[in-house]
Design a protein around this motif. Structure first.
Motif, PDB file in Angstrom:
ATOM      1  N   GLY A   9       0.801  -1.248  -0.076  1.00 36.40           N
ATOM      2  CA  GLY A   9       0.101  -0.094  -0.056  1.00 36.40           C
ATOM      3  C   GLY A   9       1.006   0.977   0.038  1.00 36.40           C
ATOM      4  N   ALA A  11       0.171   4.530  -0.962  1.00 36.09           N
ATOM      5  CA  ALA A  11      -0.509   5.832  -0.965  1.00 36.09           C
ATOM      6  C   ALA A  11       0.320   6.726   0.089  1.00 36.09           C
ATOM      7  CB  ALA A  11      -1.816   5.794  -0.531  1.00 36.09           C
ATOM      8  N   VAL A  12      -0.061   7.799   0.274  1.00 36.99           N
ATOM      9  CA  VAL A  12       1.083   8.741   0.879  1.00 36.99           C
ATOM     10  C   VAL A  12       1.447   8.186   2.348  1.00 36.99           C
ATOM     11  CG1 VAL A  12      -1.070   9.984   2.083  1.00 36.99           C
ATOM     12  CG2 VAL A  12       1.114  11.081   2.064  1.00 36.99           C
ATOM     13  N   MET A  13       0.533   7.413   2.950  1.00 37.21           N
ATOM     14  CA  MET A  13       1.121   6.844   4.353  1.00 37.21           C
ATOM     15  C   MET A  13       2.126   5.739   4.335  1.00 37.21           C
ATOM     16  SD  MET A  13       0.041   8.637   7.156  1.00 37.21           S
ATOM     17  CE  MET A  13       0.028   7.404   8.259  1.00 37.21           C
ATOM     18  N   GLY A  14       1.887   5.096   3.361  1.00 39.99           N
ATOM     19  CA  GLY A  14       2.735   3.636   3.051  1.00 39.99           C
ATOM     20  C   GLY A  14       4.098   4.060   2.474  1.00 39.99           C
ATOM     21  N   ARG A  33      -0.998  -2.284  -5.239  1.00 38.63           N
ATOM     22  CA  ARG A  33      -1.918  -2.785  -5.990  1.00 38.63           C
ATOM     23  C   ARG A  33      -1.800  -2.206  -7.551  1.00 38.63           C
ATOM     24  NH1 ARG A  33      -8.420  -2.088  -5.151  1.00 38.63           N
ATOM     25  NH2 ARG A  33      -7.697   0.027  -5.610  1.00 38.63           N
ATOM     26  N   MET A  73      -0.497  -0.815   4.692  1.00 39.80           N
ATOM     27  CA  MET A  73      -0.872   0.633   4.776  1.00 39.80           C
ATOM     28  C   MET A  73      -1.826   0.748   3.694  1.00 39.80           C
ATOM     29  SD  MET A  73       0.463   1.788   7.381  1.00 39.80           S
ATOM     30  CE  MET A  73       0.257   3.631   7.263  1.00 39.80           C
ATOM     31  N   ALA A  76      -8.658   1.313   5.612  1.00 44.95           N
ATOM     32  CA  ALA A  76      -9.107   0.628   6.584  1.00 44.95           C
ATOM     33  C   ALA A  76     -10.435  -0.045   6.139  1.00 44.95           C
ATOM     34  CB  ALA A  76      -9.333   1.528   8.081  1.00 44.95           C
ATOM     35  N   PRO A  79     -10.620  -2.922   2.217  1.00 41.18           N
ATOM     36  CA  PRO A  79      -9.307  -3.331   1.672  1.00 41.18           C
ATOM     37  C   PRO A  79      -8.478  -3.764   2.446  1.00 41.18           C
ATOM     38  CG  PRO A  79     -10.370  -1.048   1.021  1.00 41.18           C
ATOM     39  CD  PRO A  79     -11.078  -1.564   2.206  1.00 41.18           C
ATOM     40  N   ALA A  82      -9.285  -7.562   2.157  1.00 37.72           N
ATOM     41  CA  ALA A  82      -8.783  -8.261   0.906  1.00 37.72           C
ATOM     42  C   ALA A  82      -7.306  -8.500   0.713  1.00 37.72           C
ATOM     43  CB  ALA A  82      -9.237  -7.013  -0.247  1.00 37.72           C
ATOM     44  N   VAL A  83      -6.447  -7.426   1.295  1.00 37.29           N
ATOM     45  CA  VAL A  83      -4.954  -7.453   1.443  1.00 37.29           C
ATOM     46  C   VAL A  83      -4.600  -8.698   2.084  1.00 37.29           C
ATOM     47  CG1 VAL A  83      -2.869  -6.487   1.850  1.00 37.29           C
ATOM     48  CG2 VAL A  83      -4.507  -5.178   0.640  1.00 37.29           C
ATOM     49  N   GLY A 100      -0.976  -1.313   9.763  1.00 37.89           N
ATOM     50  CA  GLY A 100      -0.827   0.385  10.376  1.00 37.89           C
ATOM     51  C   GLY A 100      -1.738   1.145   9.770  1.00 37.89           C
ATOM     52  N   ASN A 102      -5.779   2.689   9.854  1.00 38.23           N
ATOM     53  CA  ASN A 102      -6.841   3.021  11.054  1.00 38.23           C
ATOM     54  C   ASN A 102      -7.697   2.163  11.325  1.00 38.23           C
ATOM     55  OD1 ASN A 102      -5.656   5.336  12.626  1.00 38.23           O
ATOM     56  ND2 ASN A 102      -6.568   6.827  10.973  1.00 38.23           N
ATOM     57  N   ILE A 127      -0.805   4.269  14.248  1.00 42.12           N
ATOM     58  CA  ILE A 127       0.352   5.254  13.664  1.00 42.12           C
ATOM     59  C   ILE A 127      -0.161   6.515  13.612  1.00 42.12           C
ATOM     60  CG2 ILE A 127       1.986   5.460  11.854  1.00 42.12           C
ATOM     61  CD1 ILE A 127       2.321   2.529  11.180  1.00 42.12           C
ATOM     62  N   GLY A 130       0.217  11.532  10.739  1.00 43.09           N
ATOM     63  CA  GLY A 130      -0.228  11.777   9.342  1.00 43.09           C
ATOM     64  C   GLY A 130       1.092  11.520   8.579  1.00 43.09           C
TER      65      GLY A 130
HETATM   66  P1  NBP Z   1      -5.762   5.525   1.502  1.00 45.29           P
HETATM   67  O1  NBP Z   1      -6.496   5.307   2.892  1.00 45.29           O
HETATM   68  O2  NBP Z   1      -6.224   6.522   0.708  1.00 45.29           O
HETATM   69  O3  NBP Z   1      -5.571   4.107   0.731  1.00 45.29           O
HETATM   70  C1  NBP Z   1      -5.008   3.967  -0.457  1.00 45.29           C
HETATM   71  C2  NBP Z   1      -4.358   2.648  -0.550  1.00 45.29           C
HETATM   72  O4  NBP Z   1      -5.042   1.441  -0.418  1.00 45.29           O
HETATM   73  C3  NBP Z   1      -3.701   2.681  -2.055  1.00 45.29           C
HETATM   74  O5  NBP Z   1      -2.384   2.070  -1.759  1.00 45.29           O
HETATM   75  C4  NBP Z   1      -4.756   1.587  -2.573  1.00 45.29           C
HETATM   76  O6  NBP Z   1      -4.189   0.937  -3.596  1.00 45.29           O
HETATM   77  C5  NBP Z   1      -4.824   0.542  -1.421  1.00 45.29           C
HETATM   78  N1  NBP Z   1      -5.935  -0.038  -1.611  1.00 45.29           N
HETATM   79  C6  NBP Z   1      -7.355  -0.033  -1.648  1.00 45.29           C
HETATM   80 BR1  NBP Z   1      -8.109   1.653  -1.469  1.00 45.29          BR
HETATM   81  N2  NBP Z   1      -8.177  -1.060  -1.946  1.00 45.29           N
HETATM   82  C7  NBP Z   1      -7.282  -1.839  -2.124  1.00 45.29           C
HETATM   83  C8  NBP Z   1      -7.415  -3.500  -2.411  1.00 45.29           C
HETATM   84  N3  NBP Z   1      -8.674  -4.077  -2.226  1.00 45.29           N
HETATM   85  N4  NBP Z   1      -6.262  -4.215  -2.459  1.00 45.29           N
HETATM   86  C9  NBP Z   1      -5.031  -3.732  -2.390  1.00 45.29           C
HETATM   87  N5  NBP Z   1      -4.895  -2.627  -2.114  1.00 45.29           N
HETATM   88  C10 NBP Z   1      -6.102  -1.568  -1.771  1.00 45.29           C
HETATM   89  O7  NBP Z   1      -4.237   5.650   1.826  1.00 45.29           O
HETATM   90  P2  NBP Z   1      -3.499   6.527   3.234  1.00 45.29           P
HETATM   91  O8  NBP Z   1      -4.135   7.888   3.166  1.00 45.29           O
HETATM   92  O9  NBP Z   1      -2.062   6.301   2.692  1.00 45.29           O
HETATM   93  O10 NBP Z   1      -3.835   5.718   4.297  1.00 45.29           O
HETATM   94  C11 NBP Z   1      -3.276   4.511   4.646  1.00 45.29           C
HETATM   95  C12 NBP Z   1      -3.755   4.110   6.135  1.00 45.29           C
HETATM   96  O11 NBP Z   1      -3.050   4.798   7.061  1.00 45.29           O
HETATM   97  C13 NBP Z   1      -5.378   4.114   6.239  1.00 45.29           C
HETATM   98  O12 NBP Z   1      -5.762   3.000   7.032  1.00 45.29           O
HETATM   99  C14 NBP Z   1      -5.527   5.335   6.899  1.00 45.29           C
HETATM  100  O13 NBP Z   1      -6.629   5.374   7.783  1.00 45.29           O
HETATM  101  C15 NBP Z   1      -4.407   5.362   7.626  1.00 45.29           C
HETATM  102  N6  NBP Z   1      -3.715   6.604   8.260  1.00 45.29           N
HETATM  103  C16 NBP Z   1      -3.736   7.808   7.670  1.00 45.29           C
HETATM  104  C17 NBP Z   1      -3.141   8.790   7.950  1.00 45.29           C
HETATM  105  C18 NBP Z   1      -3.217  10.061   7.017  1.00 45.29           C
HETATM  106  O14 NBP Z   1      -2.908  11.053   7.654  1.00 45.29           O
HETATM  107  N7  NBP Z   1      -3.625  10.125   5.689  1.00 45.29           N
HETATM  108  C19 NBP Z   1      -2.855   9.080   9.288  1.00 45.29           C
HETATM  109  C20 NBP Z   1      -2.964   8.098   9.869  1.00 45.29           C
HETATM  110  C21 NBP Z   1      -3.386   6.727   9.469  1.00 45.29           C
HETATM  111  P3  NBP Z   1      -4.260   1.545  -5.133  1.00 45.29           P
HETATM  112  O15 NBP Z   1      -2.943   2.338  -5.480  1.00 45.29           O
HETATM  113  O16 NBP Z   1      -4.189   0.483  -6.075  1.00 45.29           O
HETATM  114  O17 NBP Z   1      -5.499   2.228  -5.220  1.00 45.29           O
END
Ligand code: NBP
Length: 475
Positions: A9, A11-14, A33, A73, A76, A79, A82-83, A100, A102, A127, A130
């Protein structure tokens, strides 16, 4: 197999977490993915360390040293499941899967049990901090089996924030403990933000102060015992001018606060546990009130009968607000720690509350100097039944309680809503009260539902025959 840790995963956090690992010298397997994100990470940041990219999950797993350490990452909920479903058949007993994201803690409890059956370690890790924290050092709250912490903990501690050389990461407790503590952290964050907002609003109304004048007040407070990230950014926000209108930015932002759900979860869990977290609840509801657009419109012309602010001593008023904020903040934290203690007892998590305050000192949104005082309080008495009753906090709140009463009364008289300030004071007074009107409530319950009552003067459970001759009988 060359990578020491893997991140699924990106995206920004991962991707920021993967970069954080890489910058600390770890060889990091990365998979997303949508492959373009993996490529982009390696293209843009490949020079920061060693990334081992894979286009498929099987290749990703094969690239990891055993026991494998996989950090998920992704979004939540569904997804994440699924992973996990895709990942589990590829892993071997002893491997460690970290979530990691939420996650809601009951999901973590369920996932941990399912993976344990397959001999896999599942670690639900809260974690906080942000994207900035993920990259430069977050506060990390890992739950899961203690045995997995030996293989995982040192790595997480290394990439976490550090305060005075101490990592903002420790093993929280079994299964859902880490995500539970992260959830309460977010709930406390809601309360902290609402309290700051009420302080700001009261000073604006009472003093007619401008946002930039108030920015200075918050900056001054940040030099004292309110020193915290949230006070610091409040000063910065209030000082910021909108480029388009030249007004303070805060005055051009629509006054409706959103929420993603962790505050609501905290309140829901508190209701289930029977723990009053009034500060967090008021903060969560205050956001809901702000977004109750039709109701706010319908209420606009309701009678108010408010007084007019007449503050002769402006500095004295600001100091009163500061004390009210501090006291209300102590209440909100005290309630949050009560909730952690209740869950710890309910689920057998054995959570060290002092350690939680310690790992929140850096990396996370509620980071504050104040947390040192909380750690010290739980060090003095690990079984402390009430944080506000710790000698340090009892003194600090006691010193401000008169100011707190003045501010809450003035807010009510002048029609400025201060739900978190007022309910925190009501909670404080309720705990202090020698007798509560709960005796009357219990009598009412006995009257209409034969719910019985206990007496102050003798043991046993009693019921009054309300609809007969009103004799008291032993229940
Ligand atoms: P997102 O919460 O926006 O999730 C996007 C990621 O999930 C992408 O890598 C996406 O892959 C993947 N994904 C999804 Br959606 N469905 C999937 C599936 N069925 N199989 C495989 N991968 C899948 O990303 P984020 O903002 O980086 O946050 C990640 C986690 O960290 C979340 O649980 C979030 O609540 C938590 N968090 C976020 C923050 C923050 O400030 N943003 C802070 C603390 C915790 P793709 O690229 O192929 O669509």
């Amino acid at each position: 197999a060359t990578a020491q840790v893997g991140v699924v995963g990106l995206a920004v956090m991962g991707s920021n977490l993967a970069r954080n690992f890489a910058r600390h010298g770890y060889r990091v397997a990365v998979y997303n993915r949508t492959g373009a994100k993996t490529d982009e990470l390696v293209r843009a940041h490949g020079d920061e360390g060693t990334f081992v990219p894979s286009a498929g999950l099987a290749g990703f797993v094969a690239s990891l040293e055993r026991p494998r350490r996989v950090v998920i990452m992704v979004k939540a909920g569904g997804p994440t499941d699924a992973v996990i479903d895709e990942l589990v058949p590829l892993l071997e007993p002893g491997d460690i899967v970290v979530d990691g994201g939420n996650a809601h803690f009951p999901d973590t409890v369920r996932r941990e049990a399912a993976l344990a059956e397959k001999g896999l370690h599942f670690v639900g890790a809260g974690i906080s901090g942000g994207e900035e924290g993920a990259l430069n050092g977050p506060s990390i709250m890992p739950g899961g089996p203690a045995a997995s912490y030996a293989a995982l903990g040192p790595m997480l501690e290394e990439i976490s924030a550090h305060v005075d050389g101490v990592p903002c990461c420790t093993h929280v407790g079994p299964d859902g403990a880490g995500h539970f503590v992260k959830m309460v952290h977010n709930g406390i964050e809601y309360a902290d933000m609402q309290l700051i907002a009420e302080a700001y609003d009261l000073m604006r109304h009472a003093l007619g102060a401008t946002p930039s004048e108030l920015a200075q007040v918050f900056a001054d407070w940040n030099a004292g015992d309110l020193d915290s990230f949230l006070i610091e950014i409040t000063a910065e926000v209030l000082a910021h001018t909108d480029a388009e209108t030249g007004k303070a930015l805060v005055d051009v932002i629509v006054d409706e606060a959103g929420q993603k759900g962790t505050g609501r979860w905290t309140v829901q869990a508190a209701l289930d546990l029977g723990v009053p977290v009034t500060g967090i609840a008021e903060a969560t509801f205050a956001r809901a009130v702000s977004s109750s657009v039709p109701q706010r419109r319908a209420a606009r012309d309701l009678p108010a009968h408010v007084g007019t602010w007449d503050v002769a001593d402006r500095d004295g008023f600001v100091e009163d607000v500061r004390k009210a904020l501090y006291a209300s903040k102590v209440v909100a934290y005290s309630q949050g720690f009560d909730q952690i203690a209740a869950a710890s007892a309910e689920y057998g998590w054995d959570i060290d509350r002092g350690a939680m305050a310690r790992i929140w000192r850096g990396g996370c949104i509620i980071r504050a100097t104040f947390l040192d005082r909380i750690t010290e309080a739980y060090q003095r008495d690990p079984g402390l039944p009430l944080l506000i009753a710790d000698p340090y906090f009892a003194d600090a709140v006691g010193e401000g309680v008169a100011a707190w009463r003045r501010i809450v009364s003035l807010a009510a008289l002048n029609g400025v809503p201060a739900p978190a300030f007022s309910s925190s004071l009501a909670y404080y007074d309720a705990l202090r009260a020698e007798r509560l009107p709960a005796a009357l409530v219990q009598a009412q319950r006995d009257f209409f539902g034969a719910h019985t009552y206990r007496r102050v003067d003798k043991d046993g459970t009693y019921h009054t025959l309300w609809s007969e001759d009103r004799r008291e009988v032993v229940a």
